[in-house]
Design a protein around this motif. Structure first.
Motif, PDB file in Angstrom:
ATOM      1  N   VAL A  80      -8.359  -0.068  -2.239  1.00  0.00           N
ATOM      2  CA  VAL A  80      -7.754   1.142  -2.777  1.00  0.00           C
ATOM      3  C   VAL A  80      -8.595   1.713  -3.919  1.00  0.00           C
ATOM      4  N   LEU A  89       0.814  -1.212   0.000  1.00  0.00           N
ATOM      5  CA  LEU A  89       0.000   0.000   0.000  1.00  0.00           C
ATOM      6  C   LEU A  89       0.847   1.262   0.000  1.00  0.00           C
ATOM      7  N   TYR A  97      -4.863   0.257   6.388  1.00  0.00           N
ATOM      8  CA  TYR A  97      -5.755   0.790   5.361  1.00  0.00           C
ATOM      9  C   TYR A  97      -6.044   2.268   5.601  1.00  0.00           C
ATOM     10  N   SER A 149      -3.025   4.330   4.631  1.00  0.00           N
ATOM     11  CA  SER A 149      -2.887   4.383   3.174  1.00  0.00           C
ATOM     12  C   SER A 149      -3.807   5.443   2.583  1.00  0.00           C
ATOM     13  N   LEU A 150      -5.032   5.494   3.068  1.00  0.00           N
ATOM     14  CA  LEU A 150      -6.004   6.462   2.544  1.00  0.00           C
ATOM     15  C   LEU A 150      -5.680   7.884   2.997  1.00  0.00           C
ATOM     16  N   HIS A 163      -4.832   5.438  -5.970  1.00  0.00           N
ATOM     17  CA  HIS A 163      -3.731   4.631  -5.445  1.00  0.00           C
ATOM     18  C   HIS A 163      -3.067   3.852  -6.565  1.00  0.00           C
TER      19      HIS A 163
END
Length: 297
Positions: free
Chosen positions: A168, A148, A218, A221-222, A172
């Protein structure tokens, strides 16, 4: 390995009764999808056992772990498992591996404080073990990383055959392709639901997203992509929900898959919602023409 442009990711490939998994795999293969993906998590089958059920039930479709957890087996066992299926089913198996998540790893008694270093050491140990294996996988079994953030994507570029990002949006995918460069495989997952009503579609999407929004990997990553803290409250903002889950009619969903491909994906693993296999196959049947999926391709 021929993974095709469009595959199918589904958690029940790894935990539904084996007869139902076999039936679904055969139907999805007949539709013309390229690859079957599944995860490895608490409550699922061991990854290589799940892969064996899918490979034995089908004739042409590829099978990929998305992902096999590095904390569930040592590097020698992982290398041997990958080469064994590469030998038995030439060109039909891809080994996706990943570091999983701190809450899931800690319950196994492992230390998650340096997951990137753990993956780097694990890949080196896999390479050393593979050199001693008296197995021939021709073509070689691809090795993909659940990547990620930038440093794991760089490791996927340098020490693997590519990346399998999960949860994603297309932004991404563009970011990942920039880091990976042109050659490595990039195969993101994309959750979808064939539902035209916004309220109902987002209700289904939020139920799917809820456990993932509790996992820091997660969320971080966002955040790296520009989402903000308020996007993660109340089950996720409409903006975040619509980015993670593609909903609408078949053409709307196909546009989202196309956005990943336009952003640099080689392959998109479609995860149909809701979760039951019969409903998944029905949605995949409806989606196939819009996605350009045809039998025998």
């Amino acid at each position: 390995m021929g993974i095709g442009r469009i595959g199918v990711w589904h958690p029940l490939f790894g935990r539904a009764p084996a007869p139902a998994v076999r039936r679904a795999a055969v139907e999805i293969e007949a539709l013309g999808y390229g690859t079957l993906w599944f995860g490895e998590a608490p409550g699922t089958r061991e990854a290589f056992s799940a892969a064996g059920i899918l490979l034995a039930a089908t004739e042409r479709i590829s099978v990929a772990t998305g992902i096999a957890n590095i904390w569930a087996r040592d590097a020698t066992a992982m290398a041997a498992g990958g080469k064994s299926y590469g030998e038995a089913y030439p060109g039909r198996f891809a080994l996706g591996i990943g570091v999983s998540h701190a809450p899931l790893v800690s319950r196994r008694g492992h230390d998650y404080t340096r997951p990137l270093a753990a993956m780097r050491a694990y890949l080196a140990a896999m390479d050393a073990a593979a050199a001693d294996l008296m197995l021939v996988d021709n073509p070689p079994t691809p090795r993909l990383l659940a990547a990620l953030r930038p440093r794991m994507l760089e490791l996927a570029r340098d020490k693997a055959d590519g990346a399998h990002p999960y949860f994603v949006p297309p932004e991404h995918t563009a970011h990942a392709r920039e880091i990976l460069g042109p050659a490595p495989i990039l195969a993101p997952e994309q959750a979808v639901v064939l539902e035209r009503d916004p309220a109902r579609a987002r209700e289904i999407a939020r139920a799917h997203m809820d456990p993932y929004l509790k996992l820091p990997n997660y969320v971080n990553s966002l955040l790296h992509l520009g989402y903000e803290d308020h996007d993660f409250t109340g089950g996720g903002s409409d903006r975040l929900v619509d980015a993670i889950v593609a909903w609408g009619d078949a053409e709307a969903v196909a546009r989202r898959i196309g956005a990943h491909l336009d952003a640099g994906a080689d392959h998109v693993a479609v995860q149909p919602l809701p979760i039951d296999l019969r409903g998944a196959v029905d949605q995949l049947t409806e989606l196939a023409p819009a996605l350009g999926v045809r039998p025998g391709e």
